[in-house]
Design a protein around this motif. Structure first.
Motif, PDB file in Angstrom:
ATOM      1  N   ALA A 281       0.044 -47.310  11.973  1.00  0.00           N
ATOM      2  CA  ALA A 281      -0.732 -48.242  12.488  1.00  0.00           C
ATOM      3  C   ALA A 281      -2.125 -48.269  11.746  1.00  0.00           C
ATOM      4  N   ASN A 282      -2.728 -47.102  11.609  1.00  0.00           N
ATOM      5  CA  ASN A 282      -3.845 -46.772  10.946  1.00  0.00           C
ATOM      6  C   ASN A 282      -3.948 -47.158   9.421  1.00  0.00           C
ATOM      7  N   ILE A 283      -2.494 -47.028   8.737  1.00  0.00           N
ATOM      8  CA  ILE A 283      -2.305 -47.556   7.361  1.00  0.00           C
ATOM      9  C   ILE A 283      -2.446 -48.955   7.148  1.00  0.00           C
ATOM     10  N   LYS A 284      -1.765 -49.387   8.078  1.00  0.00           N
ATOM     11  CA  LYS A 284      -1.909 -50.900   8.277  1.00  0.00           C
ATOM     12  C   LYS A 284      -3.268 -51.578   8.333  1.00  0.00           C
ATOM     13  N   TRP A 285      -3.677 -51.034   9.578  1.00  0.00           N
ATOM     14  CA  TRP A 285      -5.035 -51.565   9.866  1.00  0.00           C
ATOM     15  C   TRP A 285      -6.014 -51.247   8.591  1.00  0.00           C
ATOM     16  N   VAL A 286      -6.457 -50.297   7.996  1.00  0.00           N
ATOM     17  CA  VAL A 286      -7.045 -50.112   7.088  1.00  0.00           C
ATOM     18  C   VAL A 286      -6.779 -51.077   5.767  1.00  0.00           C
ATOM     19  N   GLY A 287      -5.636 -51.343   5.555  1.00  0.00           N
ATOM     20  CA  GLY A 287      -5.184 -52.040   4.438  1.00  0.00           C
ATOM     21  C   GLY A 287      -5.629 -53.366   4.590  1.00  0.00           C
ATOM     22  N   GLU A 288      -5.456 -53.797   5.810  1.00  0.00           N
ATOM     23  CA  GLU A 288      -5.761 -55.367   6.407  1.00  0.00           C
ATOM     24  C   GLU A 288      -7.342 -55.549   6.391  1.00  0.00           C
ATOM     25  N   ASN A 289      -7.965 -54.633   6.708  1.00  0.00           N
ATOM     26  CA  ASN A 289      -9.598 -54.753   7.390  1.00  0.00           C
ATOM     27  C   ASN A 289     -10.615 -54.185   6.438  1.00  0.00           C
ATOM     28  N   LYS A 290     -10.287 -53.273   5.285  1.00  0.00           N
ATOM     29  CA  LYS A 290     -11.214 -52.594   4.758  1.00  0.00           C
ATOM     30  C   LYS A 290     -11.990 -53.537   4.082  1.00  0.00           C
ATOM     31  N   LYS A 291     -11.686 -54.516   3.424  1.00  0.00           N
ATOM     32  CA  LYS A 291     -12.563 -55.292   2.584  1.00  0.00           C
ATOM     33  C   LYS A 291     -13.177 -56.043   3.556  1.00  0.00           C
ATOM     34  N   ASN A 292     -12.637 -56.823   4.611  1.00  0.00           N
ATOM     35  CA  ASN A 292     -13.572 -57.688   5.324  1.00  0.00           C
ATOM     36  C   ASN A 292     -14.675 -56.938   6.336  1.00  0.00           C
ATOM     37  N   VAL A 293     -14.268 -55.542   6.586  1.00  0.00           N
ATOM     38  CA  VAL A 293     -15.205 -54.895   7.394  1.00  0.00           C
ATOM     39  C   VAL A 293     -16.332 -54.474   6.510  1.00  0.00           C
ATOM     40  N   LEU A 294     -16.304 -54.245   5.408  1.00  0.00           N
ATOM     41  CA  LEU A 294     -17.217 -53.931   4.268  1.00  0.00           C
ATOM     42  C   LEU A 294     -18.169 -55.171   4.065  1.00  0.00           C
ATOM     43  N   ASN A 295     -17.532 -56.217   3.886  1.00  0.00           N
ATOM     44  CA  ASN A 295     -18.367 -57.419   3.778  1.00  0.00           C
ATOM     45  C   ASN A 295     -19.163 -57.881   4.936  1.00  0.00           C
ATOM     46  N   TRP A 296     -18.416 -57.520   6.184  1.00  0.00           N
ATOM     47  CA  TRP A 296     -19.458 -57.653   7.455  1.00  0.00           C
ATOM     48  C   TRP A 296     -20.523 -56.696   7.583  1.00  0.00           C
ATOM     49  N   PHE A 297     -20.279 -55.628   7.209  1.00  0.00           N
ATOM     50  CA  PHE A 297     -21.507 -54.535   7.277  1.00  0.00           C
ATOM     51  C   PHE A 297     -22.697 -54.886   6.224  1.00  0.00           C
ATOM     52  N   GLU A 298     -22.283 -55.427   5.152  1.00  0.00           N
ATOM     53  CA  GLU A 298     -23.138 -55.740   3.977  1.00  0.00           C
ATOM     54  C   GLU A 298     -24.050 -57.005   4.393  1.00  0.00           C
ATOM     55  N   THR A 299     -23.003 -58.037   4.887  1.00  0.00           N
ATOM     56  CA  THR A 299     -23.939 -59.173   5.571  1.00  0.00           C
ATOM     57  C   THR A 299     -24.783 -59.040   6.645  1.00  0.00           C
ATOM     58  N   ALA A 300     -24.303 -58.088   7.542  1.00  0.00           N
ATOM     59  CA  ALA A 300     -25.074 -58.008   8.824  1.00  0.00           C
ATOM     60  C   ALA A 300     -26.277 -57.206   8.745  1.00  0.00           C
ATOM     61  N   LEU A 301     -26.387 -56.517   7.807  1.00  0.00           N
ATOM     62  CA  LEU A 301     -27.673 -55.829   7.547  1.00  0.00           C
ATOM     63  C   LEU A 301     -28.714 -56.685   7.506  1.00  0.00           C
ATOM     64  N   PRO A 302     -29.885 -55.978   8.006  1.00  0.00           N
ATOM     65  CA  PRO A 302     -31.143 -56.905   7.871  1.00  0.00           C
ATOM     66  C   PRO A 302     -31.774 -57.040   6.217  1.00  0.00           C
ATOM     67  N   SER A 303     -32.231 -58.202   6.231  1.00  0.00           N
ATOM     68  CA  SER A 303     -32.504 -58.485   4.867  1.00  0.00           C
ATOM     69  C   SER A 303     -33.924 -57.784   4.342  1.00  0.00           C
TER      70      SER A 303
END
Length: 992
Positions: free
Chosen positions: A970-992
């Protein structure tokens, strides 16, 4: 692979006299010390006994079994007399090849005398005990065979040439024609030349020797130092099937009997057992004067609840309503007042349960004792409860508020068993869930009564409900009662002692009590205990009494207790309830963390539940309702405008909740605008549900992350702890990837206000917060601030630790020590680690030693972690009870995870056999070392590990291995499906 081999030794048996009470009085007997050996084959040794009398004695061989990591008994097959041979698997369908006792014989009482030697035998270096036992049993069905459990005991051949002597209580008894030890199924087998007759009573007498080993099971030894003097304790842990290691017995929970216990010991030692001591006299045995302590007869009870201890301990005591309460521990610990807190709360908790059960405490005393080496947290032996030192002893100079809470809840858990489990016992181990689940639920009630300011009842949601959701959401989970034919082996039965048994059992019983109301629940409980006192039951007997209470009170439930609870008990897993606030539609579905995983086994209820729903609308509590079908319409749950719905109020139901997107957005907005309008437990629920719904692909992962945006305004413990627990998964999946940096920056931004809040509250960290949960959240603030790299936090903890190293005076607040030690060691190097190790070695307070033992795993230096792993193989450095948890601590460190995995693969055979296949800690070890796995390479390694060690076994970790494989996939699939979106979310959620 490493095997621990023991060389065969020939030993001159040492004669000794012992006494044993029988129906006719006291018999003096002469027993021989027959050493434990670990080699194939048997050896018959001629020995000089008394004067010119020559006796022949059989030195029985014992082989370390690959299946259970324990030594077998003497022989493995029938013969004309006792013979020796290696253990073999059951070759046929004979009664002695089955793991369950036949129903022919029922014990009435035992007379047992045991003499543990607390110094090693000079010839072998082994610690031993000798014993004699007489059991009186009734024959309820004619039979010419006696099977009685025995494991690791060497028997003295008696005058009849066999391993036991059979007499009748009222006439002639058949003669024994064959006697042998059936090693695999752990029986002493006696064949007779005639039949035992239905309705007749018989006496079976045996004389035996066992090793007082350091294996933490049966009658075993624990060691500690007072200064430079080594002290040895003889103590016990019988659950589930180790009473048979102490004396031959009918070792099944329904085989209740009375016990007359006598212990022989040195004059400077104290002897304890379930019953009160009724006399200690000096007796001379082989020219040596020892003390003989006789205990009053126990109540009718199961073998797994027996306890007998010989030690050099002190105690504190008090009396509550005629019940003598004593807390025993090492004399320095008692002198330092470390038993006082347990003593002060035991009386009030006993009084609480007497009222809760409407039943007086059934014994004249309540002894509780802290054991330095103890595999479990505590054990509910009737009248003599055993604990790890960290679970019983409290010292405000070293113990945190979480240590204090653990002591209160564990004492409440064990005292709850005095009625539920001991007075009334489940007939067989497959119903263990009701015994342990019930105690795990009411421990919060007992502790809350003793410490009402803590609000401890709420913490069950974090500690049990959310904890077990993670396991029960797997396709490899299991229903609460296991299959009826589970083998009566410690290695098999120990699989029952898992999160499902304890935490799911507690969660569904809490739900049951809530929808019935506590008054109705306790009414049924009280009549159940009254009817079955001193007897055995099955879990449905409780349902019958609860149903009667429902009918007597006119309580409104949609169907019978049996119908409702069967859906929660007889099928694994739990539902996710989905509410559509636009249509009022409400539906349920089996919640699986990985919906693409292996298909779960068929369910008798097709994975549908009868679900009680407590809920609110826009902050106003509504009338509860039930979901009885796959889907229904609830018009009252429709919303308009800014209205929102929140279900599973205070998380009293054992299920997760999902909503339509509009309702989710309204809930997130409520958190952002005024989070206090949502109850604190449900704020924790919204975080936990959303993250797990995202892992199950029911909602987007970024929607779950949105629940953390308001955390810079949150000051309560439960939501923060829920967020930290769920973000731990993100650390496990991403702390080796490019996501780690932006994630750290975002979380640092969220925790910084909390860190400042507690800095201000405590006057720059000088004072302690007043509230129990505020003290917990202060730890969260420092831990997360340091984890996310807040420079002020790192400077704070390293400064405190440096001051300790320089001055050798530890002024760090006990609440903060674990996180301060860990973060300072992580930021430091060899000097900090070596200092902490020295402090660990010299620690005389178990709770302080535990904090240091954890913190030592936090170093970033691989060579130090490897050295620490090697220390876990040496019980002189790390106690056996702590070895597996230490390995797990190291695996939680991103630097140590691969080191720990390599270590247990290289040493699995040794770890498994040395700590025993029945150890309850193997599931935690497997889960802990593999929870970061998220690559195909790690999955293949895990599968290979399972294959390579199939012959060794995994004991209580057997199911955990399969669950680790499932979670890794399950972890393998989850990382494959979510890594890019999670990275984008953290980058855009950072304070400007």
């Amino acid at each position: 692979m490493c095997h621990l081999l023991m060389l065969q030794k020939l030993v001159i048996p040492q004669p000794c006299f012992q006494t044993v009470r029988t129906e006719g009085g006291v018999i003096m007997g002469k027993g021989f010390y027959i050493s434990k050996v670990a080699a194939l084959g048997g050896v018959v040794v001629a020995v000089a006994a008394l004067s010119t009398i020559i006796a022949l004695s059989v030195v029985y061989s014992q082989e370390r079994s690959k299946n259970n990591g324990s030594d077998g008994g003497a022989t493995a097959g029938p013969s004309a007399g006792p013979t020796a041979g290696p253990p073999t698997p059951p070759p046929s369908n004979e009664p002695w090849d089955k793991y369950r006792l036949p129903a022919h014989l029922v014990p009435d009482h035992y007379n047992v005398t045991l003499w543990p030697r607390l110094t090693p035998d000079p010839a072998t270096g082994l610690y031993i005990f000798t014993g004699e036992s007489t059991v009186e049993f009734e024959c309820v069905e004619d039979t010419d065979l006696i099977l009685i459990h025995s494991n690791k005991l060497n028997y003295t051949t008696l005058e009849n040439g066999h391993l036991a002597r059979l007499t009748s209580a009222g006439g002639a008894a058949p003669s024994i024609t064959q006697s042998w030890l059936q090693t695999v199924t752990q029986y002493l087998v006696l064949r007779l030349n005639g039949k035992l007759l239905k309705g007749q009573r018989y006496h079976l007498y045996t004389k035996f020797t066992g090793e007082l080993a350091d294996d933490l099971g049966g009658f075993y030894r624990s060691e500690y130092f007072e200064g430079t003097v080594k002290k040895v304790i003889a103590t016990t842990q019988m659950q589930p099937t180790d009473a048979r290691k102490s004396f031959p017995c009918f070792d099944e929970p329904a085989m209740k009997a009375y016990f007359f216990i006598t212990l022989m010991h040195d004059a400077d030692k104290v002897a304890l057992s379930n019953g009160a001591a009724i006399g200690t006299t000096a007796v001379t045995v082989e020219g040596v004067t020892v003390q003989q302590t006789v205990f009053e007869r126990t109540e009718k009870m199961s073998t797994y609840l027996l306890a007998f201890i010989v030690c050099d301990y002190g105690f504190v005591n008090s009396t509550t309503d005629g019940v003598l309460i004593r807390i025993f521990a090492r004399k320095p610990a008692i002198a330092a007042g470390q038993g006082d807190y347990a003593l002060n709360i035991t009386g009030p908790i006993l009084k609480f349960f007497e009222k809760y059960y409407n039943s007086s405490y059934p014994l004249p005393k309540s002894d509780q004792i802290a054991i330095p080496d103890f595999n479990a947290g505590a054990m509910e032996n009737w009248g003599l409860i055993t604990y790890r030192e960290t679970a019983l002893l409290y010292d405000p100079a070293f113990s945190s508020n979480s240590n204090k809470e653990r002591i209160a809840t564990i004492i409440a858990h064990e005292l709850a068993h005095m009625w539920f489990g001991n007075l009334v016992t489940l007939r067989w181990w497959n119903d263990l869930w009701l015994n342990e689940g019930f105690a795990s639920y009411v421990e919060y009630l007992g502790a809350n009564d003793a410490e009402p300011s803590w609000n401890v009842k709420d913490l069950m949601v974090l500690n049990d409900v959310h904890r077990v959701f993670a396991v029960d959401a797997l396709a490899s989970s299991h229903p609460l009662p296991l299959k009826r034919d589970i083998q009566n082996q410690r290695s098999s039965l120990s699989e029952l002692f898992d999160a499902i048994t304890y935490s799911k059992g507690a969660s569904v019983l809490r739900m049951l009590s809530d929808f019935l109301t506590e008054d109705v629940f306790t009414r049924g409980l009280q009549s159940y205990l009254k009817e079955f006192a001193f007897g055995s039951t099955v879990y449905t007997d409780l349902w019958k009494h609860l149903q009667t209470a429902v009918e007597e009170t006119g309580t409104d439930i949609p169907t019978t207790i049996d119908n409702i609870m069967n859906t929660w008990v007889l099928q694994m897993g739990f539902p996710v309830v989905t509410i559509d606030t636009a249509t009022g539609g409400i539906s349920q579905k089996h919640f699986l963390l990985d919906p693409d995983s292996a298909t779960p086994p068929p369910s008798p209820y097709n994975y549908e539940w009868i679900v009680p729903i407590r809920w609110m609308k826009t902050g106003v509590v509504q009338n509860p309702r039930w979901l009885q079908e796959k889907s229904e319409t609830a018009n009252e749950m429709k919303t308009t405008g800014d209205e929102w719905v929140l279900a599973n109020l205070n998380v009293v139901g054992y299920y997760r909740v999902n909503y339509d997107t509009a309702n989710w957005n309204k809930l997130l907005n409520a958190l952002s605008v005024d989070h206090s309008i949502i109850p604190v437990i449900n704020r924790a629920q919204l975080v936990d549900d959303s993250f797990n719904l995202a892992r199950a692909k029911i909602i987007p992962t970024v929607q779950a992350l949105d629940t953390t945006k308001y955390l810079d305004k949150e000051r309560d413990y439960m939501p923060w702890k829920s967020a930290i627990n769920n973000l731990d998964f993100f650390y496990l999946m991403f702390d080796r990837t490019e996501v780690y940096g932006p994630m750290q920056t975002y979380l640092n931004n969220k925790v910084a206000p909390l860190f400042q809040y507690y800095k201000d509250m405590t006057g720059n960290w000088v004072n302690i917060p007043d509230g129990h949960l505020d003290q917990y959240n202060q730890v969260n603030a420092i831990s997360m601030a340091c984890k996310t790299g807040l420079p002020e936090c790192t400077a704070l903890v390293t400064g405190w630790f440096s001051d300790w190293m320089t001055s050798n005076i530890n002024s760090i607040n006990p609440n903060l020590r674990s996180t301060v030690y860990c973060n300072a060691i992580a930021a430091g190097g060899a000097a900090e680690w070596n200092f902490a190790w020295t402090q660990f070695e010299s620690a005389t307070i178990a709770i302080e030693a535990d904090k240091l033992r954890y913190a030592l795993s936090c170093t970033r230096e691989p060579w130090l972690l490897n050295r620490y792993l090697e220390y876990t193989l040496d019980p002189e450095k790390i106690r056996k009870q702590d070895a597996t948890s230490t390995i797990v601590y190291i695996a939680e460190n991103v630097v140590g995870q691969s080191l720990a995995w390599d270590f247990i693969r290289a040493h699995w055979s040794y770890i498994f056999n040395e700590y025993g296949g029945g150890s309850f800690s193997f599931s935690n070890l497997i889960n802990g070392v593999t929870k970061r796995f998220s690559t195909e390479f790690e999955l293949q390694q895990l599968r290979q590990f399972k294959e390579d060690n199939a012959d060794v076994g995994f004991g209580s970790g057997t199911l955990a291995v399969d669950q680790a494989i499932e979670k890794t996939q399950a972890n393998i699939k989850w990382v494959g499906e979510n890594k890019k979106n999670v990275l984008n979310w953290f980058e855009t959620a950072l304070p400007s």
